[in-house]
Design a protein around this motif. Structure first.
Motif, short mmCIF file in Angstrom:
data_model
loop_
_atom_site.label_atom_id
_atom_site.label_comp_id
_atom_site.label_asym_id
_atom_site.label_seq_id
_atom_site.Cartn_x
_atom_site.Cartn_y
_atom_site.Cartn_z
N VAL A 385 0.92 -1.14 -0.05
CA VAL A 385 0.07 0.01 0.13
C VAL A 385 0.96 1.30 0.14
O VAL A 385 0.50 2.25 -0.81
N PHE A 386 1.94 1.34 0.96
CA PHE A 386 2.80 2.38 1.08
C PHE A 386 3.54 2.71 -0.63
O PHE A 386 3.52 3.74 -1.05
N ALA A 388 2.50 1.69 -3.49
CA ALA A 388 1.34 1.88 -4.45
C ALA A 388 0.94 3.25 -4.50
O ALA A 388 1.01 4.08 -5.31
N SER A 389 0.93 4.05 -3.08
CA SER A 389 0.10 5.06 -2.75
C SER A 389 1.29 6.07 -3.19
O SER A 389 1.10 7.30 -3.65
N ARG A 390 2.69 5.83 -2.92
CA ARG A 390 3.56 6.82 -3.09
C ARG A 390 4.26 6.85 -4.77
O ARG A 390 4.46 7.88 -5.05
N TYR A 391 4.30 5.82 -5.22
CA TYR A 391 5.01 5.46 -6.54
C TYR A 391 4.03 4.86 -7.71
O TYR A 391 4.52 5.46 -8.64
N PRO A 393 0.37 5.11 -8.09
CA PRO A 393 -1.01 5.33 -7.45
C PRO A 393 -1.89 4.41 -8.34
O PRO A 393 -3.16 4.12 -7.91
N TYR A 396 -3.24 1.21 -6.46
CA TYR A 396 -3.84 1.30 -5.04
C TYR A 396 -5.21 0.98 -5.46
O TYR A 396 -5.88 1.33 -6.44
N GLN A 397 -5.77 0.11 -4.44
CA GLN A 397 -6.96 -0.46 -4.37
C GLN A 397 -7.30 -1.18 -5.68
O GLN A 397 -8.58 -1.12 -6.27
#
Length: 525
Positions: A385-386, A388-391, A393, A396-397
């Motif tokens: 999650v970290f 995906a959300s940072r690098y 996106p 994510y989900q």
């Protein structure tokens, strides 16, 4: 003409090693997240370790990691000997019954035990704590030892055992001195899977109220104490490395076939054993076998069906959300199949590297895939999650991110099964194909893959089986509104709504039983 072939032969191992090392680096992403993201220092780790609560979690974890694999090994070996080496009545039926608990996820079995106990006496605490955890988890996980030991016993040449008997050794002494050492590869793989499973187990231990490092990590994440959770995750990673090191020391050399046994074009002169008569031990053996089946199979199924009957004769089935249940079944099956396919493809370079080019580098590459296996699913999920959300996106989900989490968690299962298959496909066949002018890819496709396919298929089935069992990573990684059987079951058991959880439990058991049946059928053939 010979020079290009020679260069191709030299390049192939380098390419294979590069891909395998990249896979190992990918497998270590959660460990990097724990060490770098949390800014873990040695002083903070020591301070955390000296806390009385941490020591309690550590002791509980170590006890569970020792006792459950030990109980599973003893039980698995005894049952395998009964169905392979004795005249136990109905051996084929007993063998399948012994293997079926593999299709009951540990937290589903725990749910069934607790729900049944709750229905009988809501105030009962008999199942809670270490004894209950060892009993329930050991009776659920011993097939990981039983199945490979059955396969190993059936493939052993009994000449050495007959020689030991002729020299005056009894049955027990012959088994301990001659047979048991030859079962080390099967014992090593099964015990290691169970030990690492114990390090990462969450759902079953919460239901059984037994606190370990994993349950403490989950609790701290839920209460927003991420730094403490990362420190405990670091401690759990160190414990995993200790388990891997101990396994390496205890089973040094396991998995390397002897030069004269790695290639066999037929059954040769291998001799099979004649089942030993049980005589007066027949009744105790039947009673013991019945007790194992009762604990590992009958009680969990009784708990599940008991919840169904409560729902049927209590609230009824008319108002139940059957469409949501069917959607969860389809989602679990499709994601499990996709994860099994991706994990199988990713594992092949690592398996080829360790079996075809054994070295310190290949050994470290393979062991790297095991480290993440011991981490709680929530740590693996948070790492993804970290990132995906940072690098990334766009990931994510998404289902893709969830599948990547399953690949990280279950990669060693595929590697272990593929190793067995590739060792059966002797390297001499590869060398013969290459000497006839075939390239490495053609050799793999036409020679190695057909021979190793049973092991590769077993690995895929194991991954599919464990996707349904995984709880913590699924809770965090599944897209919003994307129902899975494990999350549906857990959301209901958290509320002590056992009768509404029963349809999800039964569906998960049925879905898990499909790969478990094919695995057992192959191993017991």
């Amino acid at each position: 003409m010979s020079r290009p072939k020679r260069r191709a032969k030299m390049r192939a191992p380098r390419l294979l090693a590069l891909v395998a090392v990249l896979v190992a680096g990918f497998a270590l992403i959660p460990v990097g997240y724990v060490l770098l993201r949390g800014g873990v220092s040695l002083g903070a780790l020591v301070d955390t370790l000296t806390l009385p609560t941490t020591m309690g979690y550590l002791v509980n974890t170590v006890l569970l990691t020792i006792l459950v694999p030990l109980a599973s090994v003893v039980l698995g070996v005894l049952l395998a000997v009964l169905v392979v080496r004795t005249d136990l009545p109905g051996r084929r039926i007993w063998a399948m019954l012994f293997a079926l608990p593999l299709g009951i996820p540990a937290f589903v079995g725990s749910y069934a035990w607790v729900s049944l106990s709750y229905a009988v006496n809501p105030a009962s605490t008999a199942l809670f704590g270490l004894p209950g955890a060892v009993l329930i988890l050991g009776s659920s996980l011993y097939p990981y030892v039983f199945l490979p030991v059955v396969a190993a016993l059936r493939s052993l040449d009994t000449t050495q055992e007959e020689m030991a008997r002729s020299l005056g050794h009894g049955l027990v002494a012959t088994f301990l001195k001659v047979t048991l050492p030859q079962l080390r590869p099967a014992l090593s793989g099964g015990a290691l899977i169970i030990a690492l499973h114990m390090l990462a187990e969450y759902g079953a231990l919460v239901l059984l109220r037994y606190q370990t490092l994993t349950t403490a990590i989950m609790a701290r994440y839920e209460f927003g104490r991420a730094e403490e959770a990362l420190l405990l995750s670091t401690l759990l990673t160190v414990l995993c490395l200790a388990v891997l090191g101990f396994d390496r020391l205890l089973f040094r050399g396991v998995g390397r076939a002897a030069p004269d046994s790695r290639i066999r074009l037929g059954s040769g002169v291998t001799r099979t054993s004649t089942p030993a008569p049980l005589h007066a031990w027949q009744v105790p053996a039947l009673l013991g076998s019945s007790a194992v089946v009762f604990i590992g199979l009958v009680v969990p199924l009784t708990g599940i069906f008991g919840g169904l009957f409560q729902r049927l004769f209590g609230s009824g089935f008319a108002d139940y959300d059957w469409l949501r249940l069917l959607t969860a079944i389809g989602n679990t099956a499709s994601v499990g199949a996709l994860a099994a396919l991706v994990t199988t493809l990713v594992a092949i370079p690592v398996s080829m590297f360790i079996t075809r080019h054994p070295s310190t580098l290949s050994m470290l590459t393979e062991r790297a895939t095991w480290i993440t296996r011991s981490l709680p699913g929530i740590v693996v999920a948070l790492a993804l999650v970290f990132l995906a959300s940072r690098y990334l996106p766009g990931l994510y989900q998404t289902i893709a991110l969830m599948v990547l989490g399953y690949v990280l968690l279950f990669l060693p299962l595929a590697v272990g099964a593929q190793r067995s298959g590739l060792l059966a496909a002797a390297p001499q066949f590869d060398e013969l194909s290459r000497s006839l002018g075939q390239g490495p890819l053609t050799t793999f496709r036409r020679v190695t893959l057909p021979l190793a396919l049973p092991g590769i298929a077993s690995g895929a089935l194991l991954v599919f089986l464990d996707v349904g069992k995984e709880l913590t990573a699924t809770l965090l990684l599944h897209p919003t509104g994307f129902d899975m059987l494990s999350t549906g079951l857990w959301s209901r058991t958290e509320l002590l709504d056992y009768k509404d959880a029963a349809p999800y439990a039964l569906a998960l058991v049925v879905l898990s039983s499909i790969p478990a049946y094919f695995l057992a059928r192959r191993m017991l053939r």
